[in-house]
Design an enzyme around this catalytic site. Structure first.
Site, PDB file in Angstrom:
ATOM      1  N   ASP A 162      -4.942  -9.281  12.865  1.00  0.00           N
ATOM      2  CA  ASP A 162      -4.915  -7.896  13.356  1.00  0.00           C
ATOM      3  C   ASP A 162      -3.898  -7.824  14.498  1.00  0.00           C
ATOM      4  OD1 ASP A 162      -5.422  -5.456  14.771  1.00  0.00           O
ATOM      5  OD2 ASP A 162      -7.306  -5.326  13.647  1.00  0.00           O
TER       6      ASP A 162
ATOM      7  N   ASN B  47       0.834  -1.199   0.000  1.00  0.00           N
ATOM      8  CA  ASN B  47       0.000   0.000   0.000  1.00  0.00           C
ATOM      9  C   ASN B  47       0.868   1.248   0.000  1.00  0.00           C
ATOM     10  OD1 ASN B  47       0.524   0.795   2.853  1.00  0.00           O
ATOM     11  ND2 ASN B  47      -0.474  -1.170   3.245  1.00  0.00           N
TER      12      ASN B  47
ATOM     13  N   LYS C  82     -13.317   2.339  15.595  1.00  0.00           N
ATOM     14  CA  LYS C  82     -12.128   1.477  15.538  1.00  0.00           C
ATOM     15  C   LYS C  82     -11.480   1.325  16.908  1.00  0.00           C
ATOM     16  CE  LYS C  82     -10.423   1.358  11.603  1.00  0.00           C
ATOM     17  NZ  LYS C  82      -9.834   1.734  10.329  1.00  0.00           N
TER      18      LYS C  82
HETATM   19  O1  C5P Z   1      -8.317  -1.857  10.844  1.00  0.00           O
HETATM   20  P1  C5P Z   1      -7.332  -0.797  10.430  1.00  0.00           P
HETATM   21  O2  C5P Z   1      -6.289  -1.305   9.488  1.00  0.00           O
HETATM   22  O3  C5P Z   1      -7.923   0.453   9.945  1.00  0.00           O
HETATM   23  O4  C5P Z   1      -6.636  -0.381  11.805  1.00  0.00           O
HETATM   24  C1  C5P Z   1      -5.553   0.481  11.877  1.00  0.00           C
HETATM   25  C2  C5P Z   1      -4.772   0.220  13.133  1.00  0.00           C
HETATM   26  O5  C5P Z   1      -4.682  -1.171  13.415  1.00  0.00           O
HETATM   27  C3  C5P Z   1      -3.339   0.674  13.007  1.00  0.00           C
HETATM   28  O6  C5P Z   1      -2.900   0.976  14.284  1.00  0.00           O
HETATM   29  C4  C5P Z   1      -2.657  -0.559  12.430  1.00  0.00           C
HETATM   30  O7  C5P Z   1      -1.271  -0.557  12.702  1.00  0.00           O
HETATM   31  C5  C5P Z   1      -3.377  -1.665  13.168  1.00  0.00           C
HETATM   32  N1  C5P Z   1      -3.521  -2.895  12.394  1.00  0.00           N
HETATM   33  C6  C5P Z   1      -2.862  -4.030  12.793  1.00  0.00           C
HETATM   34  N2  C5P Z   1      -3.020  -5.211  12.106  1.00  0.00           N
HETATM   35  C7  C5P Z   1      -3.837  -5.264  11.038  1.00  0.00           C
HETATM   36  C8  C5P Z   1      -4.519  -4.128  10.600  1.00  0.00           C
HETATM   37  C9  C5P Z   1      -4.332  -2.959  11.302  1.00  0.00           C
HETATM   38  O8  C5P Z   1      -2.113  -3.970  13.767  1.00  0.00           O
HETATM   39  N3  C5P Z   1      -3.972  -6.427  10.381  1.00  0.00           N
END
Ligand code: C5P
Length: 455
Positions: free
Chosen positions: A366, A260, A397
């Site tokens: 996550d 990304n 979130k």
């Molecule tokens: O769900 P999203 O990607 O929007 O969430 C963002 C937050 O969660 C950031 O702090 C990112 O580093 C963390 N994140 C994570 N593992 C993932 C997706 C997001 O630690 N698979």
């Protein structure tokens, strides 16, 4: 003036959401990024971002006799770029290596070398020159000069300035390795430290004399980092911080992958700011084009799974040694990865009628939520990169990930940029920070973390 101091847990299912991966990334060239703010916030910008640590500082730079004197010229430039003004004072020996004209032109100030210089009104250059300075920095500091300062000798302007000072003294030794290792020099260095003098370096490596070993002066850029540390309030002194930053790279085959637009700039700036605030920082980073932040333990990874494994291994290790105080997930972790990674490059099948190719994806773990669910979870901070309705998504979130603090920003508006606009979401509501550079926002966040982490 008083400077500051002078892996494995159950993996949850994750809803596909930002940060943008190629699957959900907004188009790059069509609509402009939504304007800020996207939604009313509980308050307006009510905080002032701290200036860079060296901005507006006046320093005396003492240059002594050593080949590394040529690097002091670059140091003057770097200090000025960092916002400081520099008054150069040279020893007689230093002028054999670099002329006063060079330092005068670079600093924009007359250079002083002699104790009896009549350009100071009261004739007391040895006192006046340091009076409006916030520190005296000696770079390079020769073995001879360090010996003189250790014993209070003052037979020239610079050594007299050091004795007559009421400001901190920082020295960057530069000498041959045997001179550095000599018992006399080591005794002097220990005494200087005991007297409150900050010793910066030295580095080890190739020396002007052709030998290799300890005694090289720290590079100018590193000295600027060290001086920036010196002038940063130590809100996170001794705190252990584990961070993720950058994008992840999910391999499709040996030559292709999904990633990304995250540049890593926000996370790297935060790692640097936390270190400058006194924290011991471990940065688990996906692939970026950025230089490794100075003074930070750096663990490079590629995929989300590697990032998770590394983070969990760090937390497991800390559980049996010294615990981690804070986990900050800044990384833009890819939401999905290819279900299968081809061991060889996937070839276009010639002669096939269809042009399309279907790639089966599976969700990534996550990392943030997994850390937050641990019984020994440190204080967790998440980042949310959204493309719309930031306050709503960030608030949701924070609750979903189970973290006390979530920092929200607009992904499309900030990915790759030097500036950012942030909101903070915690159990009390939302707070908007002023737009600013990522480094300035990171400095504010580091001080804010100092207020939030348990003592
Ligand atoms: O769900 P999203 O990607 O929007 O969430 C963002 C937050 O969660 C950031 O702090 C990112 O580093 C963390 N994140 C994570 N593992 C993932 C997706 C997001 O630690 N698979």
């Amino acid at each position: 003036m008083t400077p500051a101091h002078a892996p494995d847990l159950p993996v949850p299912a994750q809803a596909p959401c930002s940060p943008p991966s190629p699957m959900n990334a907004p188009p790059l060239t069509t609509d402009p990024a939504p304007s800020w703010p996207l939604a009313p916030t509980a308050d307006t910008a009510d905080v002032a971002l701290p200036p860079p640590p060296l901005a507006g500082r006046h320093l005396v730079l003492g240059v002594t006799g050593g080949v590394a004197a040529y690097k002091a010229a670059q140091l003057v430039r770097d200090l000025q770029r960092a916002g400081a003004s520099v008054q150069v004072v040279m020893t007689g020996a230093a002028t054999h290596f670099v002329g006063t004209a060079t330092f005068q032109a670079l600093s924009g100030r007359p250079v002083f070398t002699g104790a009896f210089d009549t350009r100071i009104d009261d004739g007391m250059a040895h006192i006046e020159l340091s009076r409006n300075a916030e520190a005296i920095v000696i770079a390079p500091a020769s073995a001879d000069f360090l010996a003189k300062v250790t014993h209070g000798l003052c037979d020239d302007l610079l050594s007299t300035l050091c004795l007559a000072r009421d400001v901190p003294l920082l020295v960057a030794p530069a000498m041959n390795r045997q001179m550095w290792q000599n018992a006399a020099t080591q005794r002097n260095i220990n005494q200087l430290r005991a007297d409150g003098v900050q010793v910066l370096g030295p580095d080890a490596g190739e020396q002007a004399c052709g030998e290799v070993g300890a005694g090289r002066m720290l590079e100018p850029a590193v000295l600027v980092e060290e001086l920036s540390d010196f002038f940063t309030p130590k809100a996170l002194q001794g705190k252990r911080i584990l961070m993720t930053a950058g994008p992840t790279y999910e391999a499709i085959d040996p030559v292709r992958g999904i990633t990304n637009l995250s540049s890593g700039k926000m996370g790297y700036a935060l790692a640097q700011a936390c270190r400058q605030a006194g924290a011991l920082v471990t940065l688990v980073s996906g692939p970026t084009a950025l230089p490794r932040p100075y003074g930070v333990r750096f663990l490079p990874v590629q995929s989300a799974q590697q990032m998770l494994d590394t983070v969990m291994a760090e937390l497991d290790m800390a559980a049996s040694t010294i615990s981690i105080d804070c986990f900050i997930g800044v990384a833009a972790v890819a939401d999905w990865r290819p279900l299968q990674v081809a061991s060889q490059k996937i070839k276009k099948e010639r002669g096939l009628a269809q042009d399309d190719m279907t790639l089966a994806l599976t969700q990534n773990p996550d990392i943030l939520a997994s850390v937050a669910r641990r019984p020994d979870a440190p204080y967790c901070v998440g980042f949310a990169a959204e493309s719309e309705d930031l306050v709503h998504h960030a608030t949701e979130k924070r609750a979903r990930k189970g973290v006390p603090l979530l920092v929200g920003n607009l992904g499309p508006a900030t990915f790759g940029q030097d500036d950012n606009t942030l909101i903070l979401v915690d159990e009390h509501g939302t707070r908007t920070l002023p737009a600013g550079s990522k480094t300035a926002l990171a400095r504010w966040l580091a001080q804010e973390l100092g207020r939030r982490l348990p003592a």
